[in-house]
Design a protein around this motif. Sequence first.
Motif, PDB file in Angstrom:
ATOM      1  N   TYR A  34       0.831  -1.204   0.000  1.00  0.00           N
ATOM      2  CA  TYR A  34       0.000   0.000   0.000  1.00  0.00           C
ATOM      3  C   TYR A  34       0.869   1.259   0.000  1.00  0.00           C
ATOM      4  CZ  TYR A  34      -3.287   3.530   1.572  1.00  0.00           C
ATOM      5  OH  TYR A  34      -4.033   4.677   1.684  1.00  0.00           O
ATOM      6  N   ASN A  35       1.877   1.288   0.850  1.00  0.00           N
ATOM      7  CA  ASN A  35       2.744   2.463   0.939  1.00  0.00           C
ATOM      8  C   ASN A  35       3.538   2.700  -0.342  1.00  0.00           C
ATOM      9  OD1 ASN A  35       1.912   3.104   3.534  1.00  0.00           O
ATOM     10  ND2 ASN A  35       3.502   1.851   4.490  1.00  0.00           N
ATOM     11  N   ASN A  36       3.836   1.632  -1.067  1.00  0.00           N
ATOM     12  CA  ASN A  36       4.538   1.751  -2.353  1.00  0.00           C
ATOM     13  C   ASN A  36       3.576   2.000  -3.504  1.00  0.00           C
ATOM     14  OD1 ASN A  36       7.052   1.340  -1.188  1.00  0.00           O
ATOM     15  ND2 ASN A  36       6.942  -0.878  -1.440  1.00  0.00           N
ATOM     16  N   ARG A  37       2.310   2.192  -3.159  1.00  0.00           N
ATOM     17  CA  ARG A  37       1.252   2.496  -4.132  1.00  0.00           C
ATOM     18  C   ARG A  37       1.041   1.376  -5.156  1.00  0.00           C
ATOM     19  NH1 ARG A  37       0.439   8.194  -3.260  1.00  0.00           N
ATOM     20  NH2 ARG A  37       2.265   9.071  -2.262  1.00  0.00           N
ATOM     21  N   GLU A  38       1.309   0.148  -4.716  1.00  0.00           N
ATOM     22  CA  GLU A  38       1.081  -1.005  -5.593  1.00  0.00           C
ATOM     23  C   GLU A  38      -0.352  -1.522  -5.481  1.00  0.00           C
ATOM     24  OE1 GLU A  38       4.319  -3.933  -5.445  1.00  0.00           O
ATOM     25  OE2 GLU A  38       5.491  -2.395  -4.417  1.00  0.00           O
ATOM     26  N   ILE A  39      -1.026  -1.161  -4.399  1.00  0.00           N
ATOM     27  CA  ILE A  39      -2.447  -1.479  -4.227  1.00  0.00           C
ATOM     28  C   ILE A  39      -3.154  -0.234  -3.714  1.00  0.00           C
ATOM     29  CG2 ILE A  39      -2.139  -3.973  -3.853  1.00  0.00           C
ATOM     30  CD1 ILE A  39      -2.427  -3.460  -0.849  1.00  0.00           C
ATOM     31  N   ASP A  40      -4.448  -0.146  -3.986  1.00  0.00           N
ATOM     32  CA  ASP A  40      -5.212   1.014  -3.522  1.00  0.00           C
ATOM     33  C   ASP A  40      -5.764   0.771  -2.121  1.00  0.00           C
ATOM     34  OD1 ASP A  40      -7.443  -0.661  -3.852  1.00  0.00           O
ATOM     35  OD2 ASP A  40      -8.049   0.279  -5.722  1.00  0.00           O
ATOM     36  N   GLU A  41      -6.380   1.812  -1.562  1.00  0.00           N
ATOM     37  CA  GLU A  41      -6.911   1.768  -0.194  1.00  0.00           C
ATOM     38  C   GLU A  41      -7.949   0.661  -0.022  1.00  0.00           C
ATOM     39  OE1 GLU A  41      -7.827   2.913   3.784  1.00  0.00           O
ATOM     40  OE2 GLU A  41      -6.210   3.662   2.524  1.00  0.00           O
ATOM     41  N   GLU A  42      -8.839   0.525  -0.981  1.00  0.00           N
ATOM     42  CA  GLU A  42      -9.893  -0.485  -0.882  1.00  0.00           C
ATOM     43  C   GLU A  42      -9.309  -1.901  -0.851  1.00  0.00           C
ATOM     44  OE1 GLU A  42     -13.626  -2.117  -3.545  1.00  0.00           O
ATOM     45  OE2 GLU A  42     -13.046  -0.002  -3.753  1.00  0.00           O
ATOM     46  N   THR A  43      -8.350  -2.157  -1.724  1.00  0.00           N
ATOM     47  CA  THR A  43      -7.689  -3.465  -1.764  1.00  0.00           C
ATOM     48  C   THR A  43      -6.921  -3.710  -0.471  1.00  0.00           C
ATOM     49  OG1 THR A  43      -7.498  -3.301  -4.160  1.00  0.00           O
ATOM     50  CG2 THR A  43      -6.079  -4.914  -3.060  1.00  0.00           C
ATOM     51  N   PHE A  44      -6.224  -2.690  -0.007  1.00  0.00           N
ATOM     52  CA  PHE A  44      -5.482  -2.793   1.245  1.00  0.00           C
ATOM     53  C   PHE A  44      -6.401  -3.181   2.396  1.00  0.00           C
ATOM     54  CE2 PHE A  44      -4.287  -0.440   5.155  1.00  0.00           C
ATOM     55  CZ  PHE A  44      -3.175  -1.185   5.512  1.00  0.00           C
ATOM     56  N   GLN A  45      -7.529  -2.493   2.535  1.00  0.00           N
ATOM     57  CA  GLN A  45      -8.449  -2.777   3.631  1.00  0.00           C
ATOM     58  C   GLN A  45      -9.060  -4.170   3.510  1.00  0.00           C
ATOM     59  OE1 GLN A  45      -8.746  -1.105   6.358  1.00  0.00           O
ATOM     60  NE2 GLN A  45      -7.502   0.622   5.681  1.00  0.00           N
ATOM     61  N   ARG A  46      -9.380  -4.596   2.300  1.00  0.00           N
ATOM     62  CA  ARG A  46      -9.956  -5.932   2.090  1.00  0.00           C
ATOM     63  C   ARG A  46      -8.950  -7.021   2.476  1.00  0.00           C
ATOM     64  NH1 ARG A  46     -10.772  -5.698  -3.016  1.00  0.00           N
ATOM     65  NH2 ARG A  46      -9.159  -7.122  -3.666  1.00  0.00           N
ATOM     66  N   ILE A  47      -7.705  -6.876   2.026  1.00  0.00           N
ATOM     67  CA  ILE A  47      -6.671  -7.873   2.345  1.00  0.00           C
ATOM     68  C   ILE A  47      -6.379  -7.862   3.845  1.00  0.00           C
ATOM     69  CG2 ILE A  47      -4.252  -8.498   2.013  1.00  0.00           C
ATOM     70  CD1 ILE A  47      -4.530  -7.375  -0.869  1.00  0.00           C
ATOM     71  N   ARG A  48      -6.294  -6.670   4.423  1.00  0.00           N
ATOM     72  CA  ARG A  48      -6.025  -6.541   5.855  1.00  0.00           C
ATOM     73  C   ARG A  48      -7.100  -7.260   6.670  1.00  0.00           C
ATOM     74  NH1 ARG A  48      -7.685  -3.471   9.937  1.00  0.00           N
ATOM     75  NH2 ARG A  48      -6.198  -2.883  11.529  1.00  0.00           N
ATOM     76  N   LYS A  49      -8.362  -7.045   6.316  1.00  0.00           N
ATOM     77  CA  LYS A  49      -9.464  -7.705   7.027  1.00  0.00           C
ATOM     78  C   LYS A  49      -9.370  -9.221   6.897  1.00  0.00           C
ATOM     79  CE  LYS A  49     -14.505  -7.894   7.392  1.00  0.00           C
ATOM     80  NZ  LYS A  49     -14.467  -9.237   7.864  1.00  0.00           N
ATOM     81  N   ARG A  50      -9.053  -9.712   5.708  1.00  0.00           N
ATOM     82  CA  ARG A  50      -8.933 -11.162   5.512  1.00  0.00           C
ATOM     83  C   ARG A  50      -7.808 -11.745   6.352  1.00  0.00           C
ATOM     84  NH1 ARG A  50      -9.721 -11.938  -1.003  1.00  0.00           N
ATOM     85  NH2 ARG A  50     -11.951 -11.509  -1.011  1.00  0.00           N
TER      86      ARG A  50
END
Length: 75
Positions: A34-50
Motif C-alpha cells: 500500500y505504501n509503495n502504491r502497488e495497491i489502492d486503499e480499498e484493496t489494502f483494507q480488504r486484504i487486511r481484514k482477511r
Amino acid sequence: MENGDKSKDFLRFQVNRKVTNLYKNFLFMVEDLYNNREIDEETFQRIRKRILDYGNDTIREIEENLDNFDIELKL
C-alpha cells in the motif's frame, strides 16, 4: 492447576504467539504494498481484514482442537 493444564496453557500461548506473529508479518507486507502504491486503499483494507479474520479463525480452531488432547511437557 494440574501439570497437564499448565502444559496445555503453555502450548496454547506459544501457538497463539507464533500465529499472531505470522499474520502481523503478512500485515506488514500488505502495508508495504500500500505504501509503495502497488495497491489502492480499498484493496489494502480488504486484504487486511482477511488476514485478521483468517489469523483469528486459525487461533480459535487450534484452541478448540487442543481441548481434545491431554498434554504433558517433558522435563
